[in-house]
Design an enzyme around this catalytic site. Structure first.
Site, PDB file in Angstrom:
ATOM      1  CD  GLU A  42      -3.413  -0.599   1.699  1.00  8.34           C
ATOM      2  OE1 GLU A  42      -4.253   0.118   1.118  1.00  8.34           O
ATOM      3  OE2 GLU A  42      -3.563  -1.026   2.858  1.00  8.34           O
ATOM      4  CE1 TYR A 122      -3.170  -4.593   0.959  1.00  8.38           C
ATOM      5  CE2 TYR A 122      -3.534  -3.551  -1.163  1.00  8.38           C
ATOM      6  CZ  TYR A 122      -3.901  -3.761   0.144  1.00  8.38           C
ATOM      7  OH  TYR A 122      -5.017  -3.123   0.649  1.00  8.38           O
ATOM      8  CG  ASP A 163      -1.979  -6.722   4.207  1.00  5.43           C
ATOM      9  OD1 ASP A 163      -2.540  -7.721   4.706  1.00  5.43           O
ATOM     10  OD2 ASP A 163      -2.524  -5.603   4.125  1.00  5.43           O
ATOM     11  CG  ASN A 165      -5.877  -7.901   3.524  1.00  2.00           C
ATOM     12  OD1 ASN A 165      -6.126  -7.333   4.592  1.00  2.00           O
ATOM     13  ND2 ASN A 165      -5.516  -7.234   2.438  1.00  2.00           N
ATOM     14  CG  ASP A 263      -4.306   0.336   8.648  1.00  3.13           C
ATOM     15  OD1 ASP A 263      -3.279   0.465   7.957  1.00  3.13           O
ATOM     16  OD2 ASP A 263      -5.421   0.081   8.164  1.00  3.13           O
TER      17      ASP A 263
END
Length: 271
Positions: A42, A122, A163, A165, A263
């Site tokens: 990101e 990502y 990441d 997720n 975050d």
DNA sequence: ATGGTGGGTTACCCA
């Protein structure tokens, strides 16, 4: 390479949620921790605006693949530790589209002949179980699995970071009941993650810590970080040779406590 | 109580 010793490298992954905003945090963290390879997600910046010079001043070469507004990935390579030649590529023809979510580099630690493959992803968030973006996430993960199987077969030492997720198990979730079969935790997502491990990768964090309560992401909403409402969705996965030499793995919560944080917290493994 | 914050941008977006 199996059963080998350690390379003496610190490898890391960090979803920075806008590299423009987070560059001061990133530079502060690089100076303090001196990781040797870092996957960023990101970045949310186009390649013409990537802060390559600022990062080079911090001691890192960068390779990157960005787009406006969304996504964007990069790999930082610590100059002092690696030979200059870096083979890298972004994207993969197996992926469903051209969103900038994957980048890979092959590096050689100085004074060695080791070829180390570092892949940074990502993974799509998926939004909500059953929606179109969720299907896209599962298709993306299936393409990644095919790619990883090919990479593993090539016999190079591979680190797959990013990441994802996905919180792989209930112990990676602050409230497993509340998150039961929700996005980031659903059975199809967890199966897709398990398939990556089955391809020949080890979750480095779980080599060193089996306890619940360790998270890498906390929602900005609900004061998630202060209240400990997190999930462990950022991972450093290692092929067998690297896993056997992995001496430590951790989640560095400190930058999440700084002003104007991402975050996500950086995750780190020593190999 | 079904919201909320924080990126991006000017899209009733994305996480």
């Amino acid at each position: 390479m199996s059963g080998g010793g350690s390379l003496g490298l610190k490898i890391a992954s960090w979803n920075v949620n806008s590299l423009r905003v987070r560059l001061p945090h990133l530079q502060r963290w690089l100076a303090a921790e001196q990781p040797d390879l870092v996957g960023l997600q990101e970045t949310k910046t186009t390649d013409d605006k990537f802060p390559a010079e600022a990062l080079h001043a911090s001691g890192y070469r960068s390779v990157f693949a960005g787009q406006p507004t969304y996504n964007g990935v990069a790999i930082l390579i610590r100059d002092a530790q690696f030979e200059e030649a870096v083979d890298w590529s972004a994207q993969d023809p197996r992926l469903p589209d051209d969103q900038k979510r994957l980048i890979a580099a092959t590096v050689t630690p100085k004074g060695t002949t080791t070829r180390l493959r570092f892949m940074n992803v990502y993974v799509p968030n998926g939004s909500e179980v059953g929606c179109e973006k969720y299907d896209y996430k599962l298709r993306w993960l299936d393409a990644l699995k095919t790619r990883i199987n090919k990479e593993i077969a090539s016999q190079t030492q591979l680190a797959l970071v990013g990441d994802f997720n996905i919180a792989p198990e209930d112990r990676d979730v602050h409230d497993p009941q509340a998150w039961h079969e929700k996005i980031l935790c659903s059975t199809p997502e967890r199966r897709a993650f398990a398939a990556l491990l089955a391809a020949g990768l080890t979750d480095s964090f779980r080599q060193h810590c089996t306890e619940p309560g360790y998270f890498s992401w906390w929602d900005y909403r609900q004061a998630g970080f202060r209240r400990g409402l997190g999930l462990r969705i950022d991972h450093v996965l290692l092929s067998a040779g690297l896993a056997s030499g992995c001496s430590n793995a951790l989640i560095d919560k400190e930058p999440r406590s700084w002003d104007q944080p991402s975050d996500h917290a950086p995750v780190v493994a020593s190999v």
